[in-house]
Design a protein around this motif. Structure first.
Motif, mmCIF file in Angstrom:
data_model
loop_
_atom_site.group_PDB
_atom_site.id
_atom_site.type_symbol
_atom_site.label_atom_id
_atom_site.label_comp_id
_atom_site.label_asym_id
_atom_site.label_seq_id
_atom_site.Cartn_x
_atom_site.Cartn_y
_atom_site.Cartn_z
ATOM 1 N N THR A 1 0.834 -1.194 0.000
ATOM 2 C CA THR A 1 0.000 0.000 0.000
ATOM 3 C C THR A 1 0.872 1.248 0.000
ATOM 4 N N ILE A 2 0.586 2.165 -0.918
ATOM 5 C CA ILE A 2 1.347 3.412 -1.006
ATOM 6 C C ILE A 2 0.381 4.590 -1.052
ATOM 7 N N GLY A 3 0.930 5.769 -0.858
ATOM 8 C CA GLY A 3 0.125 6.978 -0.784
ATOM 9 C C GLY A 3 -0.360 7.457 -2.136
ATOM 10 N N PRO A 4 -1.298 8.416 -2.117
ATOM 11 C CA PRO A 4 -1.929 8.866 -3.355
ATOM 12 C C PRO A 4 -0.993 9.599 -4.301
ATOM 13 N N HIS A 5 0.155 10.078 -3.801
ATOM 14 C CA HIS A 5 1.079 10.823 -4.654
ATOM 15 C C HIS A 5 2.488 10.237 -4.637
ATOM 16 N N ASP A 6 2.632 9.016 -4.125
ATOM 17 C CA ASP A 6 3.952 8.385 -4.063
ATOM 18 C C ASP A 6 4.393 7.886 -5.436
ATOM 19 N N ASP A 7 5.719 7.810 -5.614
ATOM 20 C CA ASP A 7 6.262 7.196 -6.824
ATOM 21 C C ASP A 7 6.021 5.691 -6.802
ATOM 22 N N VAL A 8 5.891 5.113 -8.006
ATOM 23 C CA VAL A 8 5.628 3.680 -8.149
ATOM 24 C C VAL A 8 6.754 3.055 -8.969
ATOM 25 N N PRO A 9 7.563 2.163 -8.381
ATOM 26 C CA PRO A 9 8.622 1.518 -9.151
ATOM 27 C C PRO A 9 8.066 0.414 -10.046
ATOM 28 N N VAL A 10 8.642 0.273 -11.217
ATOM 29 C CA VAL A 10 8.294 -0.857 -12.072
ATOM 30 C C VAL A 10 8.771 -2.140 -11.381
ATOM 31 N N PRO A 11 7.920 -3.160 -11.244
ATOM 32 C CA PRO A 11 8.330 -4.384 -10.549
ATOM 33 C C PRO A 11 9.512 -5.059 -11.245
ATOM 34 N N PRO A 12 10.383 -5.717 -10.490
ATOM 35 C CA PRO A 12 11.528 -6.413 -11.089
ATOM 36 C C PRO A 12 11.097 -7.376 -12.189
ATOM 37 N N PRO B 1 15.549 -8.035 -11.246
ATOM 38 C CA PRO B 1 15.271 -9.268 -10.499
ATOM 39 C C PRO B 1 16.544 -10.075 -10.242
ATOM 40 N N HIS B 2 16.662 -10.629 -9.050
ATOM 41 C CA HIS B 2 17.743 -11.574 -8.767
ATOM 42 C C HIS B 2 17.344 -12.941 -9.313
ATOM 43 N N PRO B 3 18.276 -13.694 -9.877
ATOM 44 C CA PRO B 3 17.929 -15.017 -10.420
ATOM 45 C C PRO B 3 17.520 -15.982 -9.315
ATOM 46 N N ILE B 4 16.483 -16.763 -9.575
ATOM 47 C CA ILE B 4 16.023 -17.803 -8.663
ATOM 48 C C ILE B 4 15.815 -19.065 -9.501
ATOM 49 N N ARG B 5 16.424 -20.191 -9.072
ATOM 50 C CA ARG B 5 16.365 -21.405 -9.868
ATOM 51 C C ARG B 5 15.892 -22.564 -8.989
ATOM 52 N N PRO B 6 15.182 -23.513 -9.557
ATOM 53 C CA PRO B 6 14.768 -24.686 -8.769
ATOM 54 C C PRO B 6 15.960 -25.528 -8.358
ATOM 55 N N GLY B 7 15.924 -25.989 -7.127
ATOM 56 C CA GLY B 7 16.942 -26.911 -6.650
ATOM 57 C C GLY B 7 18.254 -26.255 -6.264
ATOM 58 N N VAL B 8 18.319 -24.919 -6.326
ATOM 59 C CA VAL B 8 19.562 -24.214 -5.990
ATOM 60 C C VAL B 8 19.318 -23.422 -4.725
ATOM 61 N N SER B 9 20.081 -23.699 -3.671
ATOM 62 C CA SER B 9 19.871 -23.038 -2.384
ATOM 63 C C SER B 9 20.774 -21.871 -2.155
#
Length: 314
Positions: A114-125, A305-313
């Motif tokens: 939730t953000i304010g009525p005049h806040d900046d909005v970042p493009v999602p990763p 975005p940071h890379p996320i892969r299956p099976g990699v911890s």
């Protein structure tokens, strides 16, 4: 009543608006869900402030925040033409599914976004198809569970403009797993300038909702307009369904869902993916709803975005 929250040197402060749109501060340390939870306390507090407190800054000079921090956010789908337009992104012959008329379906959104009525909005990763959604949200004012529609009407305290920003490419990708939307709706939900109590709209009651004009603009160009009373499901119906088998509590938000022509994805489904560009850094999105105010948010560059892969911890 019309309630706002603004930044002051002493921290966030609730205020009631007078007839000339000037802020009158309520006592420090109060938040809207707390005031709503005690029947009559919001009205009494605002009445005392009007009699005893000094007038502050005009609304258009205040540094406005969200009117409240909602503990939960449920976003419904109540406008049939919007639903059909979205479906046409996958099937050009799609209409309104039968299930739309059976239940007022919703998904849980992220209250942390939730953000304010005049806040900046970042493009999602990782997002390349960023979008807005013009809505109105009901604010729950009284706790209750397993409510009838008639009972639920008494649990709605008021309304606020609601702009559910959406990463459409991420949303459509994750929904192939028949889950969500989730991460596609996870970055920003802008709430309007003013919380308006339900009694302020009584004279505009119409059909399932209220006879209020809604419109959304990008860079001051009108993209879409509709009326709030084109909702197929009423706000009490949404509250009753939300409370089924559980409970709703003061401050919970119940979004109307996007109105007709209230987002780009609907227009892409109806007119083709090239109908209007997706949101880019530098764009300014403005929403307006009659009597309820609106939002005006600038889009800015977001994180990679940071890379996320299956099976990699690690």
């Amino acid at each position: 009543m019309r309630i706002v929250r603004h930044r002051t040197d002493q921290g966030p402060r609730l205020a009631v608006l007078d007839d000339e749109d000037v802020l009158i501060d309520l006592p420090a340390g109060l938040d809207l869900p707390t005031l709503l939870a005690d029947d009559g306390r919001l009205a009494a507090t605002a009445h005392t402030a009007r009699r005893t407190a000094s007038r502050g800054v005009p609304l258009n000079e205040a540094e406005l925040m969200t009117p409240l921090d909602p503990p939960t956010v449920r976003d419904f789908s109540t406008f049939p033409e919007h639903t059909a337009g979205i479906a046409r992104n996958l099937d050009p012959n799609a209409g309104v599914p039968e299930e739309f008329w059976q239940i007022p379906a919703f998904y849980f959104s992220n209250p942390y976004a939730t953000i304010g009525p005049h806040d900046d909005v970042p493009v999602p990763p990782g997002c390349e198809r960023f979008d807005f959604e013009l809505e109105v949200a009901a604010v729950v004012g009284r706790a209750g569970g397993d409510l009838t529609v008639e009972q639920a009407a008494e649990h709605i305290a008021g309304f606020v403009v609601f702009n559910d920003f959406s990463a459409r490419d991420i949303q459509f990708h994750e929904m192939r797993l028949r889950l969500g939307p989730a991460k596609g709706k996870d970055t920003a939900t802008s709430l309007g300038t003013v919380f308006v109590t339900a009694d302020e709209l009584r004279h505009r009651a119409s059909g399932t909702s209220y006879d209020l004009t809604m419109r959304v603009l990008v860079n001051d160009e009108e993209i879409g307009t509709d009326r709030l009373d084109n909702m197929a499901w009423s706000f009490p119906s949404l509250a009753a369904y939300a409370s089924r088998g559980t409970e709703i509590r003061p401050g919970d938000l119940l979004g109307s869902g996007t109105c007709r022509n209230g987002c780009l994805a609907e227009l892409w489904g109806r007119h083709g993916p090239g109908f209007h560009p997706s949101l880019q850094p530098g764009d300014v999105v403005t929403t307006e709803v009659e009597l309820l105010g609106g939002t005006r948010n600038r889009i800015v560059t977001g994180a990679a975005p940071h890379p996320i892969r299956p099976g990699v911890s690690s």
